[in-house]
Design a protein around this motif. Structure first.
Motif, PDB file in Angstrom:
ATOM      1  N   ASP A  34      48.975  31.701  50.604  1.00 50.46           N
ATOM      2  CA  ASP A  34      50.365  31.613  50.776  1.00 50.46           C
ATOM      3  C   ASP A  34      50.755  32.375  52.151  1.00 50.46           C
ATOM      4  OD1 ASP A  34      53.339  32.301  50.691  1.00 50.46           O
ATOM      5  OD2 ASP A  34      52.819  33.035  48.450  1.00 50.46           O
ATOM      6  N   PRO A  35      51.475  31.410  52.732  1.00 52.35           N
ATOM      7  CA  PRO A  35      51.908  31.819  54.268  1.00 52.35           C
ATOM      8  C   PRO A  35      52.862  33.272  54.397  1.00 52.35           C
ATOM      9  CG  PRO A  35      52.200  29.442  54.247  1.00 52.35           C
ATOM     10  CD  PRO A  35      51.766  30.089  52.747  1.00 52.35           C
ATOM     11  N   ALA A  36      53.723  33.311  53.189  1.00 57.00           N
ATOM     12  CA  ALA A  36      54.332  34.417  52.951  1.00 57.00           C
ATOM     13  C   ALA A  36      53.494  35.665  52.644  1.00 57.00           C
ATOM     14  CB  ALA A  36      55.403  34.342  51.899  1.00 57.00           C
ATOM     15  N   VAL A  37      52.351  35.487  51.875  1.00 54.43           N
ATOM     16  CA  VAL A  37      51.606  36.588  51.614  1.00 54.43           C
ATOM     17  C   VAL A  37      50.680  37.178  52.701  1.00 54.43           C
ATOM     18  CG1 VAL A  37      49.552  37.490  50.241  1.00 54.43           C
ATOM     19  CG2 VAL A  37      51.666  36.102  49.256  1.00 54.43           C
ATOM     20  N   VAL A  38      50.126  36.160  53.601  1.00 53.96           N
ATOM     21  CA  VAL A  38      49.384  36.495  54.620  1.00 53.96           C
ATOM     22  C   VAL A  38      50.173  36.862  56.072  1.00 53.96           C
ATOM     23  CG1 VAL A  38      47.413  35.493  53.722  1.00 53.96           C
ATOM     24  CG2 VAL A  38      48.792  34.208  55.370  1.00 53.96           C
ATOM     25  N   LYS A  39      51.516  36.783  56.053  1.00 53.01           N
ATOM     26  CA  LYS A  39      52.344  36.701  57.343  1.00 53.01           C
ATOM     27  C   LYS A  39      51.815  38.024  58.261  1.00 53.01           C
ATOM     28  CE  LYS A  39      57.047  37.503  59.110  1.00 53.01           C
ATOM     29  NZ  LYS A  39      58.362  37.301  58.708  1.00 53.01           N
ATOM     30  N   TYR A  40      51.456  38.973  57.410  1.00 53.32           N
ATOM     31  CA  TYR A  40      51.374  40.593  58.196  1.00 53.32           C
ATOM     32  C   TYR A  40      49.825  40.876  57.860  1.00 53.32           C
ATOM     33  CZ  TYR A  40      56.316  40.943  58.543  1.00 53.32           C
ATOM     34  OH  TYR A  40      57.597  40.826  58.563  1.00 53.32           O
ATOM     35  N   ILE A  41      49.086  40.029  57.385  1.00 46.25           N
ATOM     36  CA  ILE A  41      47.671  40.230  57.331  1.00 46.25           C
ATOM     37  C   ILE A  41      47.072  39.071  57.943  1.00 46.25           C
ATOM     38  CG2 ILE A  41      46.001  40.772  55.375  1.00 46.25           C
ATOM     39  CD1 ILE A  41      48.024  40.750  53.596  1.00 46.25           C
ATOM     40  N   GLY A  42      46.983  39.349  59.251  1.00 50.87           N
ATOM     41  CA  GLY A  42      46.137  38.143  59.942  1.00 50.87           C
ATOM     42  C   GLY A  42      47.132  36.973  60.347  1.00 50.87           C
ATOM     43  N   GLY A  43      48.136  36.662  59.427  1.00 50.58           N
ATOM     44  CA  GLY A  43      48.998  35.515  59.761  1.00 50.58           C
ATOM     45  C   GLY A  43      48.477  34.065  59.255  1.00 50.58           C
ATOM     46  N   SER A  44      47.231  33.716  59.078  1.00 50.63           N
ATOM     47  CA  SER A  44      46.730  32.493  58.762  1.00 50.63           C
ATOM     48  C   SER A  44      46.541  32.603  57.410  1.00 50.63           C
ATOM     49  CB  SER A  44      45.492  32.162  59.616  1.00 50.63           C
ATOM     50  OG  SER A  44      45.993  32.257  61.077  1.00 50.63           O
ATOM     51  N   ASP A 142      50.038  46.296  59.732  1.00 52.07           N
ATOM     52  CA  ASP A 142      50.817  45.679  60.798  1.00 52.07           C
ATOM     53  C   ASP A 142      52.215  46.407  61.018  1.00 52.07           C
ATOM     54  OD1 ASP A 142      53.210  43.815  62.008  1.00 52.07           O
ATOM     55  OD2 ASP A 142      51.544  42.402  62.002  1.00 52.07           O
ATOM     56  N   PRO A 143      52.621  46.903  62.305  1.00 51.48           N
ATOM     57  CA  PRO A 143      53.676  47.812  62.776  1.00 51.48           C
ATOM     58  C   PRO A 143      54.914  47.268  62.060  1.00 51.48           C
ATOM     59  CG  PRO A 143      52.128  47.436  64.539  1.00 51.48           C
ATOM     60  CD  PRO A 143      51.688  46.535  63.650  1.00 51.48           C
ATOM     61  N   ASP A 144      55.055  45.801  61.927  1.00 52.68           N
ATOM     62  CA  ASP A 144      56.150  45.055  61.538  1.00 52.68           C
ATOM     63  C   ASP A 144      56.416  44.934  60.011  1.00 52.68           C
ATOM     64  OD1 ASP A 144      57.152  44.682  64.252  1.00 52.68           O
ATOM     65  OD2 ASP A 144      55.874  42.915  64.339  1.00 52.68           O
ATOM     66  N   HIS A 145      55.341  45.281  59.262  1.00 53.28           N
ATOM     67  CA  HIS A 145      55.484  45.030  57.695  1.00 53.28           C
ATOM     68  C   HIS A 145      56.031  46.339  57.097  1.00 53.28           C
ATOM     69  CE1 HIS A 145      54.671  43.483  53.853  1.00 53.28           C
ATOM     70  NE2 HIS A 145      53.243  43.497  53.981  1.00 53.28           N
ATOM     71  N   VAL A 146      57.295  46.361  57.381  1.00 52.28           N
ATOM     72  CA  VAL A 146      58.292  47.606  56.787  1.00 52.28           C
ATOM     73  C   VAL A 146      57.779  47.860  55.299  1.00 52.28           C
ATOM     74  CG1 VAL A 146      60.497  48.285  56.412  1.00 52.28           C
ATOM     75  CG2 VAL A 146      59.962  47.060  58.446  1.00 52.28           C
ATOM     76  N   ALA A 147      57.468  46.720  54.352  1.00 52.28           N
ATOM     77  CA  ALA A 147      57.604  47.267  52.938  1.00 52.28           C
ATOM     78  C   ALA A 147      56.322  47.750  52.811  1.00 52.28           C
ATOM     79  CB  ALA A 147      57.786  45.694  52.065  1.00 52.28           C
ATOM     80  N   SER A 148      55.078  47.399  53.582  1.00 49.32           N
ATOM     81  CA  SER A 148      54.027  47.974  52.986  1.00 49.32           C
ATOM     82  C   SER A 148      53.803  49.252  53.718  1.00 49.32           C
ATOM     83  CB  SER A 148      52.660  46.991  53.675  1.00 49.32           C
ATOM     84  OG  SER A 148      51.676  47.348  53.321  1.00 49.32           O
ATOM     85  N   LEU A 149      54.447  49.636  55.001  1.00 46.63           N
ATOM     86  CA  LEU A 149      54.548  50.968  55.347  1.00 46.63           C
ATOM     87  C   LEU A 149      55.130  51.687  54.531  1.00 46.63           C
ATOM     88  CD1 LEU A 149      55.264  50.092  59.228  1.00 46.63           C
ATOM     89  CD2 LEU A 149      53.371  51.307  58.376  1.00 46.63           C
ATOM     90  N   LYS A 150      56.231  51.363  53.902  1.00 47.18           N
ATOM     91  CA  LYS A 150      56.981  52.218  52.886  1.00 47.18           C
ATOM     92  C   LYS A 150      56.071  52.545  51.687  1.00 47.18           C
ATOM     93  CE  LYS A 150      61.786  50.738  54.129  1.00 47.18           C
ATOM     94  NZ  LYS A 150      62.827  50.116  53.396  1.00 47.18           N
ATOM     95  N   VAL A 151      55.140  51.570  51.181  1.00 42.46           N
ATOM     96  CA  VAL A 151      54.357  51.743  50.148  1.00 42.46           C
ATOM     97  C   VAL A 151      53.586  52.945  50.545  1.00 42.46           C
ATOM     98  CG1 VAL A 151      52.543  50.976  48.739  1.00 42.46           C
ATOM     99  CG2 VAL A 151      54.778  49.784  48.994  1.00 42.46           C
TER     100      VAL A 151
END
Length: 179
Positions: A34-44, A142-151
């Motif tokens: 799923d591209p939305a899931v991997v967007k901040y985890i390697g991107g591919s 990933d510094p842009d992954h705001v939701a994961s940084l909050k968790v």
């Protein structure tokens, strides 16, 4: 305890964290494709073959190290929602991560925005704080992954610095036991 250990089954109000099994392949492959899931985890998106290797790595972590990742399932209907856990991936990060367990979490889109990540991450850390003598754990985000940084920050992780992984910037976070 290290090695030859099976993942314990953990439960929260809404979730079951259970050991991965080979029959999880379809769910793991769908998650990582799923591209939305991997967007901040390697991107591919991952191929089915890559997901199979990941699934075997998740199972093998428990066998080799006595800790690893759990499959996260909805307690009400048993549906696969994602994966959370601890690992030692021996990543080629510059500068290198400390030699401590690395926490991680990844959830299917249907679990996003429902507090599932926070609930699962809380559960896995409760297990670690009770059953493992780890003074610290780390994670990379990933510094842009705001939701994961909050968790991560909700569970006591603090940004300690930046590094490069596959030539991309990554935030390195540390958590003290029991936080």
């Amino acid at each position: 305890m290290n090695g030859a250990e099976k993942a314990p089954v953990l439960q929260t109000e809404r979730l079951i964290l259970r050991p991965h099994v080979p029959q999880d392949l379809d769910d793991v492959a769908a998650l990582w494709a799923d591209p939305a899931v991997v967007k901040y985890i390697g991107g591919s998106p991952n191929t089915r073959e890559q997901s199979w290797a990941r699934l075997l790595r998740n199972i093998g972590h428990w066998q080799a190290l006595g800790f690893g990742y759990w499959a996260v399932c909805d307690r009400a209907d048993g549906h696969f929602l994602g994966e959370v856990g601890f690992a030692q991936f021996k990543r080629a990060i510059d500068p290198a991560l400390p030699d401590i367990p690395e926490a991680g979490w990844v959830l299917a889109q249907r679990a996003h925005g429902r507090g599932v990540a926070a609930e699962a991450v809380s559960c896995m850390h409760s297990w670690a704080d009770k059953d493992r003598d780890w003074p610290q754990t780390c994670c990379i985000i990933d510094p842009d992954h705001v939701a994961s940084l909050k968790v991560a920050q909700k569970h006591g992780y603090r940004i300690e610095g930046q590094a490069r992984y596959y030539d991309a910037p990554i935030s390195v976070l540390l958590r003290q036991r029991g936080v």
